[in-house]
Design a protein around this motif. Sequence first.
Motif, PDB file in Angstrom:
ATOM      1  N   TRP A   8     -73.426 -70.164 -97.978  1.00  0.00           N
ATOM      2  CA  TRP A   8     -71.981 -70.185 -98.258  1.00  0.00           C
ATOM      3  C   TRP A   8     -71.405 -68.766 -98.161  1.00  0.00           C
ATOM      4  O   TRP A   8     -72.022 -67.821 -98.579  1.00  0.00           O
ATOM      5  N   ILE A   9     -70.194 -68.667 -97.617  1.00  0.00           N
ATOM      6  CA  ILE A   9     -69.393 -67.451 -97.725  1.00  0.00           C
ATOM      7  C   ILE A   9     -67.946 -67.875 -97.846  1.00  0.00           C
ATOM      8  O   ILE A   9     -67.615 -69.024 -97.558  1.00  0.00           O
ATOM      9  N   PHE A  10     -67.119 -66.994 -98.309  1.00  0.00           N
ATOM     10  CA  PHE A  10     -65.716 -67.367 -98.408  1.00  0.00           C
ATOM     11  C   PHE A  10     -65.095 -67.496 -97.030  1.00  0.00           C
ATOM     12  O   PHE A  10     -65.556 -66.935 -96.055  1.00  0.00           O
ATOM     13  N   VAL A  94     -61.030 -69.706 -86.756  1.00  0.00           N
ATOM     14  CA  VAL A  94     -62.412 -69.800 -87.219  1.00  0.00           C
ATOM     15  C   VAL A  94     -63.251 -68.934 -86.293  1.00  0.00           C
ATOM     16  O   VAL A  94     -63.339 -69.184 -85.099  1.00  0.00           O
ATOM     17  N   ILE A  95     -63.857 -67.890 -86.847  1.00  0.00           N
ATOM     18  CA  ILE A  95     -64.494 -66.851 -86.048  1.00  0.00           C
ATOM     19  C   ILE A  95     -65.978 -66.747 -86.381  1.00  0.00           C
ATOM     20  O   ILE A  95     -66.377 -66.808 -87.532  1.00  0.00           O
ATOM     21  N   SER A  96     -66.795 -66.627 -85.341  1.00  0.00           N
ATOM     22  CA  SER A  96     -68.210 -66.327 -85.491  1.00  0.00           C
ATOM     23  C   SER A  96     -68.491 -65.096 -84.638  1.00  0.00           C
ATOM     24  O   SER A  96     -68.406 -65.153 -83.416  1.00  0.00           O
ATOM     25  N   GLY A  97     -68.781 -63.971 -85.285  1.00  0.00           N
ATOM     26  CA  GLY A  97     -68.902 -62.731 -84.543  1.00  0.00           C
ATOM     27  C   GLY A  97     -67.539 -62.352 -83.992  1.00  0.00           C
ATOM     28  O   GLY A  97     -66.586 -62.161 -84.720  1.00  0.00           O
ATOM     29  N   ASN A 134     -52.681 -70.762 -98.270  1.00  0.00           N
ATOM     30  CA  ASN A 134     -53.352 -70.060 -99.354  1.00  0.00           C
ATOM     31  C   ASN A 134     -54.684 -69.540 -98.820  1.00  0.00           C
ATOM     32  O   ASN A 134     -55.314 -70.184 -97.993  1.00  0.00           O
ATOM     33  N   ASN A 135     -55.105 -68.369 -99.278  1.00  0.00           N
ATOM     34  CA  ASN A 135     -56.371 -67.831 -98.765  1.00  0.00           C
ATOM     35  C   ASN A 135     -57.589 -68.351 -99.511  1.00  0.00           C
ATOM     36  O   ASN A 135     -58.680 -67.825 -99.369  1.00  0.00           O
ATOM     37  N   LEU A 136     -57.413 -69.380-100.350  1.00  0.00           N
ATOM     38  CA  LEU A 136     -58.554 -69.993-101.017  1.00  0.00           C
ATOM     39  C   LEU A 136     -59.203 -71.033-100.111  1.00  0.00           C
ATOM     40  O   LEU A 136     -58.524 -71.879 -99.540  1.00  0.00           O
ATOM     41  N   GLY A 137     -60.502 -70.960-100.009  1.00  0.00           N
ATOM     42  CA  GLY A 137     -61.232 -71.922 -99.198  1.00  0.00           C
ATOM     43  C   GLY A 137     -62.680 -71.503 -99.087  1.00  0.00           C
ATOM     44  O   GLY A 137     -63.094 -70.506 -99.672  1.00  0.00           O
ATOM     45  N   GLU A 138     -63.430 -72.253 -98.347  1.00  0.00           N
ATOM     46  CA  GLU A 138     -64.839 -71.920 -98.146  1.00  0.00           C
ATOM     47  C   GLU A 138     -65.265 -72.249 -96.723  1.00  0.00           C
ATOM     48  O   GLU A 138     -64.649 -73.078 -96.055  1.00  0.00           O
ATOM     49  N   GLN A 139     -66.312 -71.578 -96.300  1.00  0.00           N
ATOM     50  CA  GLN A 139     -66.925 -71.831 -95.001  1.00  0.00           C
ATOM     51  C   GLN A 139     -68.393 -72.173 -95.243  1.00  0.00           C
ATOM     52  O   GLN A 139     -69.076 -71.512 -96.021  1.00  0.00           O
ATOM     53  N   HIS A 140     -68.832 -73.205 -94.570  1.00  0.00           N
ATOM     54  CA  HIS A 140     -70.207 -73.690 -94.723  1.00  0.00           C
ATOM     55  C   HIS A 140     -70.878 -73.609 -93.357  1.00  0.00           C
ATOM     56  O   HIS A 140     -70.407 -74.215 -92.395  1.00  0.00           O
ATOM     57  N   ILE A 141     -71.960 -72.829 -93.254  1.00  0.00           N
ATOM     58  CA  ILE A 141     -72.629 -72.599 -91.973  1.00  0.00           C
ATOM     59  C   ILE A 141     -74.035 -73.184 -92.033  1.00  0.00           C
ATOM     60  O   ILE A 141     -74.768 -72.958 -92.988  1.00  0.00           O
ATOM     61  N   GLN A 177     -73.771 -84.947 -97.192  1.00  0.00           N
ATOM     62  CA  GLN A 177     -72.641 -84.405 -97.929  1.00  0.00           C
ATOM     63  C   GLN A 177     -72.667 -82.883 -97.930  1.00  0.00           C
ATOM     64  O   GLN A 177     -73.724 -82.270 -97.821  1.00  0.00           O
ATOM     65  N   ILE A 178     -71.492 -82.308 -98.106  1.00  0.00           N
ATOM     66  CA  ILE A 178     -71.364 -80.894 -98.435  1.00  0.00           C
ATOM     67  C   ILE A 178     -70.585 -80.822 -99.744  1.00  0.00           C
ATOM     68  O   ILE A 178     -69.535 -81.443 -99.886  1.00  0.00           O
ATOM     69  N   ILE A 179     -71.115 -80.078-100.704  1.00  0.00           N
ATOM     70  CA  ILE A 179     -70.468 -79.919-102.002  1.00  0.00           C
ATOM     71  C   ILE A 179     -70.091 -78.448-102.174  1.00  0.00           C
ATOM     72  O   ILE A 179     -70.926 -77.564-101.968  1.00  0.00           O
ATOM     73  N   PRO A 180     -68.845 -78.146-102.499  1.00  0.00           N
ATOM     74  CA  PRO A 180     -68.432 -76.742-102.642  1.00  0.00           C
ATOM     75  C   PRO A 180     -69.308 -75.988-103.630  1.00  0.00           C
ATOM     76  O   PRO A 180     -69.701 -76.514-104.672  1.00  0.00           O
ATOM     77  N   SER A 181     -69.582 -74.723-103.326  1.00  0.00           N
ATOM     78  CA  SER A 181     -70.412 -73.909-104.213  1.00  0.00           C
ATOM     79  C   SER A 181     -69.597 -73.305-105.341  1.00  0.00           C
ATOM     80  O   SER A 181     -70.135 -72.973-106.388  1.00  0.00           O
TER      81      SER A 181
END
Length: 370
Positions: A8-10, A94-97, A134-141, A177-181
């Motif tokens: 997880w990262i923001f 959505v950016i990777s590198g 809003n800048n609240l959220g999460e990214q799941h890789i 499933q994905i559950i927020p951290s």
Amino acid sequence: MKLKRFSWIFLIALLTIFPAAAQDSSAPVIDATNIRQLQSIAQINFADLSEEAGVVDKGWFALSANGNRLVVMNRQNVLVTLNNMGQVLDVIAVISGKIRLSSIDAVFSSDGELHASLQVENGKYQVNWRWIGNNLGEQHIVDSLDVPIRLWFDDVDTKIWLEILSGDSTEMAYVTQIIPSSMELYSSMGREIANADVITLPSGPENDPDSFMRIGRIDPPRAITATKEALLKLWNLETGEVTAAVQLDSLPAAGQVNSDGSSFAWVDQKFASLHLLNFETGEDQVIAPLGGTYIPFLLLSAKSDVIIGVNVGLEPDVVAWDISTGERIDLGKYRTCNRQPDLVRLSKDGSTLVIGCDSGLDIWRVPETP
């Protein structure tokens, strides 16, 4: 089945933030009593979007449950959230590198305040979700050669489900499933989630040995398959179970369920006739002859009393059929496009029909009575 390891990262790369405007009140639900009033109430021309939206030229979109918000994607693979009048509410890459990734699916939460998107690149996939404006959220890789094909929120909007094809041909397709951290993240937005183990199970429709075909464009968690003998099965992806099975006289070419999944509007392989199947009673009713007229987009009203066809006979029109009489109702032409529509959706609440093509979006509703 072996569980994947998640990191997880923001949420990354907020390009431009606009305050999320309050959503409009819900429009009348489309049904047999008002279908003749269904009309285009707004057209969003991609060429007229504000500069921050970039260049949008694809009619792909995600639609909120009440039809008041949409997500489109521009040429730079940036996700743009709009209200139904074309105002930009949020823009995110959505950016990777150094690469902006293309989304292959997106979905709104039931209240339209949160959306999730799914991206794939070589050797990994990403799920991103954020509150609009809003800048609240999460990214799941996930580092995996497996290929996710769709995603959706659970019924309380606190978990995200994925249906995934295995990158190993010897392993089964599965649902997980994905559950927020970040519990604090959800609590700050007025949502609470209980601690729970991640559920992973085989995909019922993808692993059914009797399945001959799967009907496209059925929103999860439902799925529909048919055997060669035209036994139709309605699935719940979150349990892997068949919730209804009905023997038909012929195989469907296409179809769509209503919002509660109780009925299924469909056409046969030769487009000879239009049908309505009631999953609860098993009754299949022929609604109207089609004479081979092709219907690329078929939708069913929430009350299962009206079937809507878009681009019928490859003409730029919207047509409806009254279930009780079989009468065809011609509602008029949709917006000018340079090609056939890319996507057509009916909002989950049954109030809003949206047609997307290269030039923009056409939004149809029944006008509210003063």
